[in-house]
Design a protein around this motif. Structure first.
Motif, PDB file in Angstrom:
ATOM      1  N   PHE A 191     -28.381  10.950   9.281  1.00  6.62           N
ATOM      2  CA  PHE A 191     -27.823  11.546   8.067  1.00  6.62           C
ATOM      3  C   PHE A 191     -27.233  12.928   8.359  1.00  6.62           C
ATOM      4  CE2 PHE A 191     -30.618   8.350   6.254  1.00  6.62           C
ATOM      5  CZ  PHE A 191     -29.879   7.883   5.185  1.00  6.62           C
ATOM      6  N   VAL A 192     -27.897  13.675   9.229  1.00  5.72           N
ATOM      7  CA  VAL A 192     -27.381  14.995   9.605  1.00  5.72           C
ATOM      8  C   VAL A 192     -26.037  14.853  10.328  1.00  5.72           C
ATOM      9  CG1 VAL A 192     -27.805  17.049  11.012  1.00  5.72           C
ATOM     10  CG2 VAL A 192     -29.684  16.014   9.717  1.00  5.72           C
ATOM     11  N   ALA A 193     -25.936  13.853  11.194  1.00  9.34           N
ATOM     12  CA  ALA A 193     -24.712  13.660  11.982  1.00  9.34           C
ATOM     13  C   ALA A 193     -23.516  13.288  11.110  1.00  9.34           C
ATOM     14  CB  ALA A 193     -24.945  12.584  13.042  1.00  9.34           C
ATOM     15  N   VAL A 194     -23.756  12.537  10.034  1.00  8.69           N
ATOM     16  CA  VAL A 194     -22.629  12.071   9.214  1.00  8.69           C
ATOM     17  C   VAL A 194     -22.323  13.003   8.049  1.00  8.69           C
ATOM     18  CG1 VAL A 194     -23.112   9.660   9.784  1.00  8.69           C
ATOM     19  CG2 VAL A 194     -24.060  10.642   7.681  1.00  8.69           C
ATOM     20  N   ALA A 195     -23.123  14.030   7.818  1.00 11.93           N
ATOM     21  CA  ALA A 195     -22.944  14.893   6.641  1.00 11.93           C
ATOM     22  C   ALA A 195     -21.538  15.493   6.538  1.00 11.93           C
ATOM     23  CB  ALA A 195     -24.001  15.997   6.635  1.00 11.93           C
ATOM     24  N   PRO A 196     -20.976  16.087   7.601  1.00 13.00           N
ATOM     25  CA  PRO A 196     -19.613  16.644   7.461  1.00 13.00           C
ATOM     26  C   PRO A 196     -18.568  15.586   7.119  1.00 13.00           C
ATOM     27  CG  PRO A 196     -20.674  17.449   9.457  1.00 13.00           C
ATOM     28  CD  PRO A 196     -21.514  16.338   8.943  1.00 13.00           C
ATOM     29  N   PHE A 197     -18.707  14.408   7.694  1.00  6.85           N
ATOM     30  CA  PHE A 197     -17.743  13.343   7.427  1.00  6.85           C
ATOM     31  C   PHE A 197     -17.881  12.827   5.995  1.00  6.85           C
ATOM     32  CE2 PHE A 197     -18.693  13.274  11.968  1.00  6.85           C
ATOM     33  CZ  PHE A 197     -17.428  13.341  12.512  1.00  6.85           C
ATOM     34  N   ALA A 198     -19.109  12.786   5.471  1.00  9.96           N
ATOM     35  CA  ALA A 198     -19.320  12.338   4.095  1.00  9.96           C
ATOM     36  C   ALA A 198     -18.693  13.309   3.103  1.00  9.96           C
ATOM     37  CB  ALA A 198     -20.819  12.180   3.819  1.00  9.96           C
ATOM     38  N   VAL A 199     -18.854  14.617   3.354  1.00  8.23           N
ATOM     39  CA  VAL A 199     -18.234  15.630   2.484  1.00  8.23           C
ATOM     40  C   VAL A 199     -16.723  15.482   2.503  1.00  8.23           C
ATOM     41  CG1 VAL A 199     -17.870  18.103   2.148  1.00  8.23           C
ATOM     42  CG2 VAL A 199     -20.152  17.255   2.718  1.00  8.23           C
ATOM     43  N   LEU A 200     -16.162  15.307   3.684  1.00  7.36           N
ATOM     44  CA  LEU A 200     -14.717  15.159   3.814  1.00  7.36           C
ATOM     45  C   LEU A 200     -14.234  13.889   3.110  1.00  7.36           C
ATOM     46  CD1 LEU A 200     -12.121  16.274   5.084  1.00  7.36           C
ATOM     47  CD2 LEU A 200     -12.600  14.853   7.079  1.00  7.36           C
ATOM     48  N   ALA A 201     -14.976  12.798   3.256  1.00  5.46           N
ATOM     49  CA  ALA A 201     -14.583  11.532   2.635  1.00  5.46           C
ATOM     50  C   ALA A 201     -14.506  11.659   1.121  1.00  5.46           C
ATOM     51  CB  ALA A 201     -15.574  10.435   3.021  1.00  5.46           C
ATOM     52  N   VAL A 202     -15.506  12.295   0.515  1.00  2.56           N
ATOM     53  CA  VAL A 202     -15.516  12.450  -0.941  1.00  2.56           C
ATOM     54  C   VAL A 202     -14.420  13.421  -1.382  1.00  2.56           C
ATOM     55  CG1 VAL A 202     -16.896  13.231  -2.903  1.00  2.56           C
ATOM     56  CG2 VAL A 202     -17.942  11.837  -1.130  1.00  2.56           C
ATOM     57  N   ALA A 203     -14.176  14.461  -0.586  1.00  3.01           N
ATOM     58  CA  ALA A 203     -13.098  15.403  -0.918  1.00  3.01           C
ATOM     59  C   ALA A 203     -11.738  14.709  -0.890  1.00  3.01           C
ATOM     60  CB  ALA A 203     -13.105  16.575   0.058  1.00  3.01           C
TER      61      ALA A 203
ATOM     62  N   PRO B 146     -23.576   3.693  10.240  1.00  3.25           N
ATOM     63  CA  PRO B 146     -22.805   3.216   9.086  1.00  3.25           C
ATOM     64  C   PRO B 146     -23.582   3.274   7.775  1.00  3.25           C
ATOM     65  CG  PRO B 146     -22.532   1.734  10.945  1.00  3.25           C
ATOM     66  CD  PRO B 146     -23.591   2.715  11.339  1.00  3.25           C
ATOM     67  N   MET B 147     -24.863   2.959   7.820  1.00  5.75           N
ATOM     68  CA  MET B 147     -25.656   2.969   6.591  1.00  5.75           C
ATOM     69  C   MET B 147     -25.871   4.398   6.090  1.00  5.75           C
ATOM     70  SD  MET B 147     -29.377   1.251   5.878  1.00  5.75           S
ATOM     71  CE  MET B 147     -29.920   0.863   4.200  1.00  5.75           C
ATOM     72  N   ALA B 148     -26.136   5.333   6.999  1.00 10.41           N
ATOM     73  CA  ALA B 148     -26.317   6.736   6.615  1.00 10.41           C
ATOM     74  C   ALA B 148     -25.041   7.287   5.997  1.00 10.41           C
ATOM     75  CB  ALA B 148     -26.730   7.565   7.832  1.00 10.41           C
ATOM     76  N   LEU B 149     -23.895   6.973   6.607  1.00  8.14           N
ATOM     77  CA  LEU B 149     -22.618   7.454   6.088  1.00  8.14           C
ATOM     78  C   LEU B 149     -22.341   6.876   4.708  1.00  8.14           C
ATOM     79  CD1 LEU B 149     -19.912   8.956   6.518  1.00  8.14           C
ATOM     80  CD2 LEU B 149     -19.034   6.843   7.548  1.00  8.14           C
ATOM     81  N   GLY B 150     -22.530   5.572   4.544  1.00  6.29           N
ATOM     82  CA  GLY B 150     -22.237   4.930   3.276  1.00  6.29           C
ATOM     83  C   GLY B 150     -23.106   5.443   2.141  1.00  6.29           C
TER      84      GLY B 150
END
Length: 460
Positions: free
Chosen positions: A243-255, A104-108
């Protein structure tokens, strides 16, 4: 009102309070409790955390939002930035994020950094300019219809759980009649408080189960408690692989922010007087505030995923009120609810929750979408965005239709001719390709295996 950007905006000098400001404040507080609880619970389930943890973290998040961001930024420093709310469309993906090794912290933190970059570079307003009325209208129609049907289904599921399915029917029917009457009186900005009160009274009168169980108190305010290995989230601090694991989800969230933010601003424009341009929501400033709220809130130990606060902006636009006064009242109500505890139980009671979302968010979105798709040219783009959103999700539908619309294949053919090559096809094509790559990597295309899992299987 003449907003002072990044300078103090003081109550009674730069803006005033009206009784209508209580309406978006109440709606926003109810929505905040519900949405943050949904996000934290989605994390807590796969991680094996208790309901007590969820309630404690939600109360903590409400204090963070109210004291550090709602009042400080939207109430004083940037009165044209919408409040930083909760990223509802990402909630269904949270179990997949946890299963993929996400933290959760890496994603946020990653969402906060990417969102801040997009806001500073004014990417949000650029994407807004590339989105036609037809695309916006179709997106609002899709989100409004999906949200409305989901709330009706959840309300019937709740009522059928204790063999009183007719209760949900009575509540929804009474809500329809109430909303129509308020529309007749041109007082639909009262729909949320009156609708919630009516739903609660009907449910009580018909014998629906309800009890208060969240007692007054102060949540743990120590970030080290929340990010400890044996306390709070019980995960410790994230490592590089998280951080590597959440990277695709973070890009999608911001998009996913862009269509969300754009929809809120369009709804504001449709309801505000034409001369109120100076107080319209600034998309880039809202992105910067949401990103800062995301990074700080996550670092302090909160589990919320930030976005534009829809349950505030929609009723505020209906009531034709600017952002700052209602923001101050929202912060006050969030603090009261977090410390008192009992209002949280009432806000998440299904009849109150569902009616608040139906009349305060989803039904107004449907109305706004219909207003924007009256012409034949806009209806073409609206139909395509609804079609493609139903196939995958609103992000796919929005990005694909923006590309087709700007190329002049659908919608207003003359509009595309007025754009340069960069805006007409380069930016929309790159955006669509990047988003498709991210969605393919995490398995969001129906019937198509996730590329990440396919690569892992090949490596094994």
């Amino acid at each position: 009102m003449a907003p002072r950007r990044w300078r103090p905006n003081l109550p009674f000098r730069d803006y005033r309070f009206e009784y209508e400001d209580w309406v978006p404040a109440m709606a926003a507080t109810i929505g905040k409790i519900v949405m943050v609880a949904a996000v934290v619970a989605a994390f807590a389930g796969p991680l094996g955390l208790s309901n007590d943890f969820v309630i404690e973290n939600v109360r903590y998040e409400m204090l963070i939002a109210a004291l550090l961001f709602v009042v400080l930024f939207s109430g004083f420093l940037i009165p044209t930035a919408n409040l930083a709310g909760t990223h509802g469309p990402l909630i269904p993906l949270i179990p997949l994020i946890v299963a993929s090794g996400g933290h959760p912290m890496a994603l946020g933190i990653m969402v906060g950094v990417l969102g801040f970059l997009l806001g500073v570079l004014r990417g949000g307003s650029l994407l807004a300019r590339l989105t036609s009325d037809g695309v916006c209208g179709g997106l609002l129609l899709y989100l409004g219809f999906i949200g409305m049907t989901s709330q009706i289904k959840s309300l019937f599921a709740w009522a059928n759980g204790f063999d009183m399915g007719y209760l949900a029917f009575v509540v929804v029917l009474a809500t329809i009649v109430l909303y129509a009457y308020l529309e007749h009186l041109r007082a639909r900005w009262l729909a949320i408080p009156l609708g919630c009160a009516m739903a609660a009274l009907i449910a009580f009168a018909l014998g629906a189960p309800f009890e208060f169980h969240t007692e007054p108190g102060i949540p743990n305010l120590n970030p080290m408690y929340w990010w400890g290995e044996n306390s709070g989230w019980q995960l410790g601090l994230p490592q590089l692989e998280h951080f590597v694991a959440v990277a695709p989800f973070a890009v999608l969230a911001v998009a996913m922010w862009s269509p969300d933010f754009l929809g809120h601003r369009i709804f504001q424009q449709l309801n505000y007087p034409h001369k109120a341009q100076k107080v319209l929501m600034n998309i880039d400033d809202t992105m910067c505030v949401a990103a800062a709220r995301q990074a700080v809130g996550t670092a302090l130990g909160g589990g919320n995923l930030a976005s534009s606060w829809g349950t505030y902006m929609v009723p505020a636009a209906i009531a034709k009120r600017p952002i700052p006064a209602g923001a101050i009242l929202t912060g006050l109500l969030c603090v009261v609810a977090a410390l008192w505890g009992y209002p949280m139980d009432l806000a998440i009671w299904p009849p109150v929750l569902s009616v608040a979302l139906m009349v305060g968010v989803f039904l107004p979105l449907l109305e706004a979408g219909m207003q924007m798709t009256r012409e034949g040219k806009t209806s073409q783009s609206a139909a395509i965005v609804i079609f493609s959103s139903a196939l995958v999700n609103p992000v796919f539908g929005w990005s694909l239709t923006v590309l087709l619309d700007n190329l002049g294949l659908i919608g207003d053919k003359e509009r595309g001719k007025g754009l340069g090559h960069l805006q007409r096809w380069i930016i929309p094509l790159v955006m669509f390709a990047v988003l498709c790559g991210v969605m393919a990597a995490i398995g969001m295309f129906p019937g198509v295996p996730a590329l990440v899992e396919s690569f892992r299987s090949l490596g094994a």
